[in-house]
Enzyme design. Sequence first.
Site, mmCIF file in Angstrom:
data_model
loop_
_atom_site.group_PDB
_atom_site.id
_atom_site.type_symbol
_atom_site.label_atom_id
_atom_site.label_comp_id
_atom_site.label_asym_id
_atom_site.label_seq_id
_atom_site.Cartn_x
_atom_site.Cartn_y
_atom_site.Cartn_z
ATOM 1 N N ASP A 1 0.872 -1.193 0.000
ATOM 2 C CA ASP A 1 0.000 0.000 0.000
ATOM 3 C C ASP A 1 0.903 1.235 0.000
ATOM 4 O O ASP A 1 0.951 1.996 0.960
ATOM 5 C CB ASP A 1 -0.931 -0.016 1.215
ATOM 6 C CG ASP A 1 -2.008 1.051 1.111
ATOM 7 O OD1 ASP A 1 -2.101 1.705 0.047
ATOM 8 O OD2 ASP A 1 -2.754 1.242 2.083
ATOM 9 N N SER B 1 -5.042 8.423 5.754
ATOM 10 C CA SER B 1 -4.271 7.493 4.926
ATOM 11 C C SER B 1 -3.206 8.215 4.121
ATOM 12 O O SER B 1 -3.449 9.302 3.608
ATOM 13 C CB SER B 1 -5.181 6.760 3.948
ATOM 14 O OG SER B 1 -5.847 5.738 4.604
#
Length: 200
Positions: free
Chosen positions: A88, A182
């Site tokens: 990620d 995020s």
Amino acid sequence: VIGGDECNINEHPFLVALHTARXXRFYCAGTLINQEWVLTAARCDRXXXXXILGVHSKXXXXXXXXXXXXXXXXXXXXXXTYTRWDKDIMLIRLKRXXXXXXXXXXXXXXXXXXXXXXXXXIMGWGTITTTKVTYPDVPHCADINMFDYSVCQKXXXKLPEKSRTLCAGILQGGIDSCKGISGGPLICNGEIQGIVSYGK
């Protein structure tokens, strides 16, 4: 960030706000690692995004803040293969090199991995309440600790045995990353050690 405090305005010159180009809506954070590249999470990939450097309060536009258009996003592999616990990670190349200023400077990349029990900080404009979504105007910072990966593996049963994710947090709970943060950095000793992917 849950359980943190407003970041000091001088504390995050490397923190980048990622906006959707059309609605100018903030949706993720990133970290300036040199004049041309922003490090963020693969989940923050959007077709058209603008990176805003040197921003503190979203409400008061400072003269120091500079909006930079993204030239290209480079993900680790086919972007479809990232999961919550692997790959990620994404780099955004800015269309033009950012000029370093007091409010926008690159974060030093880590030379060695942080040891378990080291103190680190997370930061971003993510929600500051858990029951409903409350996005703050200024980024919040929270101090958390690095843990051995096995600690997170016990807490989240879905985690695979081996992973490239880092484990960090506060064992008694109450301090965490949350929706909207995020892509923001995990900073230990002034160096970026990780990218916020998800909190639980």
